[in-house]
Design a protein around this motif. Structure first.
Motif, short mmCIF file in Angstrom:
data_model
loop_
_atom_site.label_atom_id
_atom_site.label_comp_id
_atom_site.label_asym_id
_atom_site.label_seq_id
_atom_site.Cartn_x
_atom_site.Cartn_y
_atom_site.Cartn_z
N ASP A 116 0.85 -1.20 0.00
CA ASP A 116 0.00 0.00 0.00
C ASP A 116 0.88 1.25 0.00
O ASP A 116 0.80 2.10 -0.86
CB ASP A 116 -1.03 -0.01 1.15
N TRP A 158 -9.08 0.46 -4.94
CA TRP A 158 -9.11 -1.00 -5.07
C TRP A 158 -9.88 -1.44 -6.31
O TRP A 158 -10.99 -1.00 -6.56
CB TRP A 158 -9.77 -1.60 -3.81
N GLY A 195 -1.49 0.43 6.07
CA GLY A 195 -2.94 0.51 6.22
C GLY A 195 -3.51 1.80 5.66
O GLY A 195 -4.68 2.11 5.86
N TRP A 250 -5.12 -8.70 -1.73
CA TRP A 250 -4.22 -8.47 -0.59
C TRP A 250 -3.29 -9.66 -0.42
O TRP A 250 -3.71 -10.81 -0.56
CB TRP A 250 -5.02 -8.27 0.71
N LYS A 303 0.03 -5.23 2.88
CA LYS A 303 -0.45 -4.10 3.68
C LYS A 303 0.62 -3.70 4.68
O LYS A 303 0.87 -4.39 5.65
CB LYS A 303 -1.74 -4.48 4.42
#
Ligand code: WT7
Length: 655
Positions: A192, A234, A229, A241, A226
């Motif tokens: 991320d 998406w 966070g 993930w 991740k």
């Protein structure tokens, strides 16, 4: 250049201490010379024996070197093996509880991973990759922060015969886009965000942008680790993930046995054209280079704590983070953050906290840490250190001496390692228990590496004279080709002028009376900024892609900390700007290059002219631009210039 002036007059010599020499794997000059002699008397026998000894083969090879299609060399080419097996499985019998990775996050949080844990993590992720459709030979782009997961991702690709191409997280979406397409990647692995110096670095959004630029239909899935966070966009069809992808996947995975010559990875690097080159490495030859240099140059021992500070986005992070230390069954530190956060003592604190024995970093990092606190290392307990290394650019003797005295406290040999993305592993570097060091010299070639300095036709030069650096015999860890561009591979590295078989490194160097190599710099249009390789053409193409710009020429200028800095001479389509207007355009163009290539390529200085200095045939005279950038008086004849008046304009900097 300051560095070159000082290294030319450098005469200090540091022999290995008795204590170091005694315990070293290659102990004493005679032992080093014996290895070199062995290689010279039976080249194939030498490499064949080492490959047998150091690599665990699934199917042993019966042939060492195939030169019939030179310069497309093949090594150990009927053997089968797996790099991940060699880095993990083979250590489980006696090292399953040994710490493989000590990961320190940006905020100081430490996570340790044993060989057993790492093996399971790699297997589980390898199974997840298979479930996403990745099979042998498929390309996988890895655009990750420094993390345990980055190493797991690389090892997992290796385990299933996938070919990874790691893209440094500091490259822009545009650069990523170019690499995804060139590699024809099926899958992208990212996070991320990364964390560096307390700041989040968006990675997933760059992947979204890259794919959004179009032409990336090859990409089927994006796997996202991740890390922070933070918010991400998406795409439910495409994105997955990491932590969900591994659910239900077995934590064992039979390695896919690959041919010694099957590609392990592609790594893009800059050359003298605008288009980065996809350097393709083999499996067995690459691994052998990593292992031998860990053993010979880093004198690796079972109880070492090894720390190479390079990002996995560079070759150093491949050979000396993701593969070499693990192939040795060693313990290594992986650091997410930056040397200056929370303060300039961070590296020294890490060495103290993890009892690092072997520390490998870039001269630019050393120089910037000297500037930020030359006494700082004294506040930490650095007594665990036994060996120091440098890589990426020439080190000036002053920085070398500081590293030796203040960090190494006078008892750690320094290995100044010369090599390249293309060579896969160290080529010229001291074997620290054998070869006396000289500040600023990478000393002598590794056994079996037939390095030399020649003139432009490949002919010999007199000792002490400068020339171009070549490697005269093929060696196992060298690149095999440029991905999708064998012609460019041949022309760039094995030019006909040199006979078509000598590897042309692209550096100039000279040798002193003891045969020591002193690297002087690149002979092509490649800059070395903070140890990062940047093509002047790449930056020029980025600049001229801006709607304001008509023409641009980029040169390097010596810089105290970065080694070189980037100076761009720009002709705008409109009027030559001055004052505030000029400052405004400079800011815009720097931002633009950051977006086109990445922040590392932003010009340090931009100057404007109504034109560039050209010969009557229209060739830009870069030699003049380099002198102007340095602020040198122009003494050479400028009468061949089409437009000599332009020089005065280009001397003006934008302040
Ligand atoms: C170029 C290769 C090798 C990994 C990091 C850079 C320069 C590299 C040294 C050294 C003087 C050096 C050369 C070379 N370079 N190491 N010890 N002394 N110069 O890899 O990005 O492929 O760049 O870095 O100019 O050609 P790279």
């Amino acid at each position: 250049m300051a560095t070159i002036d000082t290294i030319l007059s450098e005469t200090r010599v540091f022999a290995p201490s008795e204590a170091f020499r005694k315990q070293a794997t290659v102990s004493g000059m005679d032992a080093y010379k014996a290895l070199c002699a062995k290689a010279e008397s039976d080249y194939e026998g030498f490499w064949g024996a080492l490959a047998k000894e150091h690599i665990s083969w699934h199917k042993p090879f019966s042939n060492v070197l195939d030169e019939t299609k030179a310069p497309f060399y093949r090594w150990f080419y009927d053997g089968e093996m797996n790099v991940s097996y060699n880095c993990l499985d083979r250590h489980l019998a006696d090292k399953s509880n040994k710490t493989a990775l000590i990961f320190e996050a940006d905020d100081g949080k430490v996570t340790k991973v044993t060989y057993q844990d790492l093996y399971h993590r790699v297997c589980q992720f390898a199974n997840a990759l298979k479930a996403q459709g990745v099979a042998k030979g498929d390309r996988v782009i890895i655009y990750m922060p420094m993390s345990i997961e980055a190493v797991v991702a690389m090892q997992a690709c290796a385990r299933i015969g996938g070919i990874h191409s790691v893209v440094f997280g500091g490259f822009s979406a545009k650069s990523l886009h170019e690499r995804i397409i060139d590699a024809g990647a099926k899958l992208v692995i990212t996070a991320d965000e990364g964390m560096r110096g307390g700041k989040a670095v968006a990675l997933k959004s760059a992947v979204d942008d890259a794919i959004g630029m179009g032409g990336c239909d090859c990409v089927e899935k994006v796997v996202v680790y991740k890390r922070t966070g933070g918010n991400v966009h998406w795409d439910a069809q495409r994105d997955q993930w990491w932590h969900e992808a591994i659910i239900g996947q077995a934590d064992t995975c039979e390695p896919v046995w690959v041919n010694a010559e099957d590609p392990l990875f592609i790594l893009y690097t800059s050359g003298s054209t605008g288009k980065p080159k996809g350097v393709q490495h083999s499996s067995a030859g690459f691994l052998l280079g990593a292992i031998l240099s860990m053993k010979w140059v880093f004198d690796h021992k079972a109880d070492d704590v090894y720390w190479c500070t390079a990002d996995v986005g560079w070759i150093t992070g491949h050979t000396y983070v993701a593969y070499g230390p693990l192939a040795m069954g060693g313990t290594e530190v992986i650091f997410e953050g930056v040397p200056t956060y929370p303060d300039a003592g961070r590296f020294w604190k890490l060495i103290q906290d993890h009892k690092v024995t072997t520390f490998y970093t870039a001269p630019t990092a050393i120089r910037s840490l000297i500037k930020l606190g030359s006494d700082l290392p004294k506040q930490y307990d650095l007594s665990s250190l036994r060996l120091l290394g440098t890589v990426g650019e020439p080190i000036n003797p002053e920085a070398w001496m500081w590293y030796y005295e203040t960090v190494g406290q006078g008892h750690c040999p320094i290995v100044d390692t010369w090599w390249q993305t293309e060579t896969g592993s160290n080529m010229i570097a001291p074997l620290p228990g054998a070869v006396p060091t000289k500040p600023g010299s990478c000393t002598l070639p590794l056994p079996g590496i037939i390095a030399d300095i020649v003139d432009e036709q490949g002919g010999p030069i007199e000792k002490g004279q400068g020339g171009i650096l070549v490697i005269k015999r093929p060696f196992p860890s060298q690149l095999r080709t440029l991905w999708g561009d064998p012609e460019r591979y041949k022309n760039t590295y094995f030019p006909a002028e040199l006979g078509g078989k000598m590897y042309l490194a692209g550096d100039s160097a000279h040798r002193d009376k003891d045969g020591y190599f002193w690297i002087m710099g690149r002979i092509d249009d490649v800059l070395n900024v903070s140890g990062h390789r940047l093509g002047t053409m790449e930056i020029e193409s980025a600049l001229v892609a801006n709607p304001l710009v008509a023409e641009a020429a980029v040169v390097g200028k010596p810089h105290d900390i970065k080694g070189e800095s980037v100076v761009a001479f720009v002709v705008l389509k409109g009027q030559r700007p001055t004052g505030d207007a000029a400052r405004e355009v400079v800011a815009q163009l720097r931002e633009w290059v950051g977006k086109e290539i990445g922040p590392i390529a932003k010009p340090d200085e931009i100057r404007f002219g109504d034109n560039l200095p050209k010969t009557r045939s229209g060739k830009i005279m870069r030699r003049l631009l380099r002198s102007i950038a340095k602020g040198e008086e122009i003494t050479s004849d400028t009468s061949t210039l089409e437009n000599p008046a332009i020089l005065e304009q280009l001397k003006e900097t934008v302040k």
